[in-house]
Design a protein around this motif. Structure first.
Motif, PDB file in Angstrom:
ATOM      1  N   GLU A  23      22.113  23.923  12.160  1.00  0.00           N
ATOM      2  CA  GLU A  23      23.465  24.317  11.754  1.00  0.00           C
ATOM      3  C   GLU A  23      24.450  24.263  12.916  1.00  0.00           C
ATOM      4  O   GLU A  23      25.608  23.873  12.748  1.00  0.00           O
ATOM      5  CB  GLU A  23      23.421  25.720  11.158  1.00  0.00           C
ATOM      6  CG  GLU A  23      24.766  26.197  10.631  1.00  0.00           C
ATOM      7  CD  GLU A  23      24.696  27.571  10.003  1.00  0.00           C
ATOM      8  OE1 GLU A  23      25.760  28.127   9.672  1.00  0.00           O
ATOM      9  OE2 GLU A  23      23.580  28.102   9.851  1.00  0.00           O
ATOM     10  N   GLU A  24      23.982  24.636  14.115  1.00  0.00           N
ATOM     11  CA  GLU A  24      24.899  24.646  15.260  1.00  0.00           C
ATOM     12  C   GLU A  24      25.293  23.239  15.722  1.00  0.00           C
ATOM     13  O   GLU A  24      26.219  23.086  16.527  1.00  0.00           O
ATOM     14  CB  GLU A  24      24.282  25.415  16.430  1.00  0.00           C
ATOM     15  CG  GLU A  24      22.982  24.847  16.961  1.00  0.00           C
ATOM     16  CD  GLU A  24      21.769  25.446  16.262  1.00  0.00           C
ATOM     17  OE1 GLU A  24      20.669  25.354  16.841  1.00  0.00           O
ATOM     18  OE2 GLU A  24      21.925  26.001  15.151  1.00  0.00           O
ATOM     19  N   LEU A  25      24.613  22.230  15.208  1.00  0.00           N
ATOM     20  CA  LEU A  25      24.940  20.852  15.563  1.00  0.00           C
ATOM     21  C   LEU A  25      25.781  20.167  14.493  1.00  0.00           C
ATOM     22  O   LEU A  25      26.045  18.967  14.584  1.00  0.00           O
ATOM     23  CB  LEU A  25      23.658  20.046  15.801  1.00  0.00           C
ATOM     24  CG  LEU A  25      22.784  20.522  16.965  1.00  0.00           C
ATOM     25  CD1 LEU A  25      21.539  19.661  17.085  1.00  0.00           C
ATOM     26  CD2 LEU A  25      23.570  20.533  18.269  1.00  0.00           C
ATOM     27  N   ALA A  53      35.166  19.035  22.568  1.00  0.00           N
ATOM     28  CA  ALA A  53      34.510  20.183  23.188  1.00  0.00           C
ATOM     29  C   ALA A  53      33.034  20.241  22.811  1.00  0.00           C
ATOM     30  O   ALA A  53      32.170  20.542  23.645  1.00  0.00           O
ATOM     31  CB  ALA A  53      35.221  21.468  22.768  1.00  0.00           C
ATOM     32  N   ALA A  54      32.726  19.949  21.555  1.00  0.00           N
ATOM     33  CA  ALA A  54      31.334  19.973  21.100  1.00  0.00           C
ATOM     34  C   ALA A  54      30.516  18.885  21.773  1.00  0.00           C
ATOM     35  O   ALA A  54      29.358  19.104  22.153  1.00  0.00           O
ATOM     36  CB  ALA A  54      31.283  19.824  19.590  1.00  0.00           C
ATOM     37  N   GLU A  57      29.736  19.916  25.278  1.00  0.00           N
ATOM     38  CA  GLU A  57      28.739  20.983  25.335  1.00  0.00           C
ATOM     39  C   GLU A  57      27.330  20.475  25.054  1.00  0.00           C
ATOM     40  O   GLU A  57      26.385  20.797  25.785  1.00  0.00           O
ATOM     41  CB  GLU A  57      29.092  22.074  24.320  1.00  0.00           C
ATOM     42  CG  GLU A  57      28.059  23.196  24.251  1.00  0.00           C
ATOM     43  CD  GLU A  57      28.359  24.203  23.164  1.00  0.00           C
ATOM     44  OE1 GLU A  57      27.540  25.126  22.962  1.00  0.00           O
ATOM     45  OE2 GLU A  57      29.415  24.068  22.497  1.00  0.00           O
ATOM     46  N   HIS A  58      27.172  19.669  24.012  1.00  0.00           N
ATOM     47  CA  HIS A  58      25.833  19.265  23.573  1.00  0.00           C
ATOM     48  C   HIS A  58      25.363  17.949  24.190  1.00  0.00           C
ATOM     49  O   HIS A  58      24.159  17.671  24.175  1.00  0.00           O
ATOM     50  CB  HIS A  58      25.802  19.162  22.050  1.00  0.00           C
ATOM     51  CG  HIS A  58      26.037  20.457  21.343  1.00  0.00           C
ATOM     52  ND1 HIS A  58      25.133  21.503  21.377  1.00  0.00           N
ATOM     53  CD2 HIS A  58      27.088  20.890  20.586  1.00  0.00           C
ATOM     54  CE1 HIS A  58      25.604  22.511  20.673  1.00  0.00           C
ATOM     55  NE2 HIS A  58      26.789  22.181  20.184  1.00  0.00           N
ATOM     56  N   ARG A  59      26.297  17.123  24.671  1.00  0.00           N
ATOM     57  CA  ARG A  59      25.968  15.832  25.301  1.00  0.00           C
ATOM     58  C   ARG A  59      25.016  15.004  24.430  1.00  0.00           C
ATOM     59  O   ARG A  59      23.911  14.621  24.854  1.00  0.00           O
ATOM     60  CB  ARG A  59      25.357  16.061  26.678  1.00  0.00           C
ATOM     61  CG  ARG A  59      26.247  16.857  27.616  1.00  0.00           C
ATOM     62  CD  ARG A  59      25.544  17.246  28.894  1.00  0.00           C
ATOM     63  NE  ARG A  59      25.135  16.069  29.655  1.00  0.00           N
ATOM     64  CZ  ARG A  59      25.921  15.444  30.529  1.00  0.00           C
ATOM     65  NH1 ARG A  59      27.139  15.899  30.754  1.00  0.00           N
ATOM     66  NH2 ARG A  59      25.495  14.394  31.180  1.00  0.00           N
ATOM     67  N   PRO A  60      25.422  14.687  23.200  1.00  0.00           N
ATOM     68  CA  PRO A  60      24.540  13.935  22.314  1.00  0.00           C
ATOM     69  C   PRO A  60      24.461  12.466  22.698  1.00  0.00           C
ATOM     70  O   PRO A  60      25.346  11.929  23.375  1.00  0.00           O
ATOM     71  CB  PRO A  60      25.212  14.092  20.942  1.00  0.00           C
ATOM     72  CG  PRO A  60      26.672  14.195  21.283  1.00  0.00           C
ATOM     73  CD  PRO A  60      26.722  14.974  22.574  1.00  0.00           C
TER      74      PRO A  60
END
Length: 216
Positions: A23-25, A53-54, A57-60
């Motif tokens: 969910e957080e992704l 920003a996401a 943060e997550h660097r996908p």
């Protein structure tokens, strides 16, 4: 549940299953269309800032974009893709599976984002090792696509093995003058059986069961 396509239809206590994407992704974005294709919510500057920003943060490595009713108009999804970093592997539902039904379209888009970078990297290395050669890849539809394009639509290769076996069976059947066939394609991890009456037919409504599919 509404379509009753559960693995254990009559099990009243099914075990919990992991969500395909945590969910957080998952990020909610603007760009929503109505069922008639009318733009209800634009993809604006605030959405772009939240998305940037996401990503920071997550660097996908890859990103899947699945907006409601995108099969009617791919413009909103393309607007999202246009503001993403160039090094990201971007999978748009309007490109991967431009058909009605959000869940099925979303799953195909997520799978494409998951395996796409791996397949794309492998095919690039394969082509680099075969200079001057034409490399084509089998797809789940039974036809082939040049390797340069295959990586972008990697999800279309997931059932290429069974499809290739069926195409081969049809070819051999025509050579011996037999159009009605029962094919038996056995490999190292699975066995695929199919009835073939003339040319293979395509479907957009299918399910895959068994140990191998559970891994996806």
């Amino acid at each position: 549940m509404g379509r009753q396509n559960r693995p254990e239809l009559y099990n009243l206590q099914p075990g919990p299953r992991m969500d395909p994407v945590a969910e957080e992704l998952c990020l909610e974005m603007g760009g929503r269309l109505s069922a008639t294709g009318e733009l209800l919510d634009v993809f604006d500057a605030a959405d772009r800032e939240k998305l940037a920003a996401a990503i920071a943060e997550h660097r996908p490595r890859s990103l899947a974009v699945n907006l409601l009713f995108s099969w009617l108009d791919d413009g909103p999804e393309k607007s999202v893709a246009a503001c993403l970093p160039g090094e990201l592997f971007v999978s748009l539902s309007s490109s991967v599976l431009p058909e009605i039904r959000e869940y099925e379209r979303g799953m195909a888009t997520w799978l494409n984002a998951w395996v796409g970078p791996l397949v794309q990297g492998y095919l690039h290395r394969l082509q680099a090792g075969l200079p001057g050669s034409r490399v084509a890849v089998m797809q789940s539809s039974g036809d082939t696509v040049v390797a340069d394009r295959a990586g972008d639509q990697a999800v279309r290769m997931l059932l290429s093995g069974p499809a290739g076996g069926l195409v081969a069976a049809g070819f051999l059947g025509r050579r011996v003058g037999c159009r009605r066939l029962l094919s038996f394609d056995m490999g190292g991890t699975s066995t695929d059986v199919a009835l073939l009456d003339g040319e293979p037919r395509l479907t957009t409504d299918a399910a895959s069961h068994g140990e191998r599919s559970e891994g996806w």
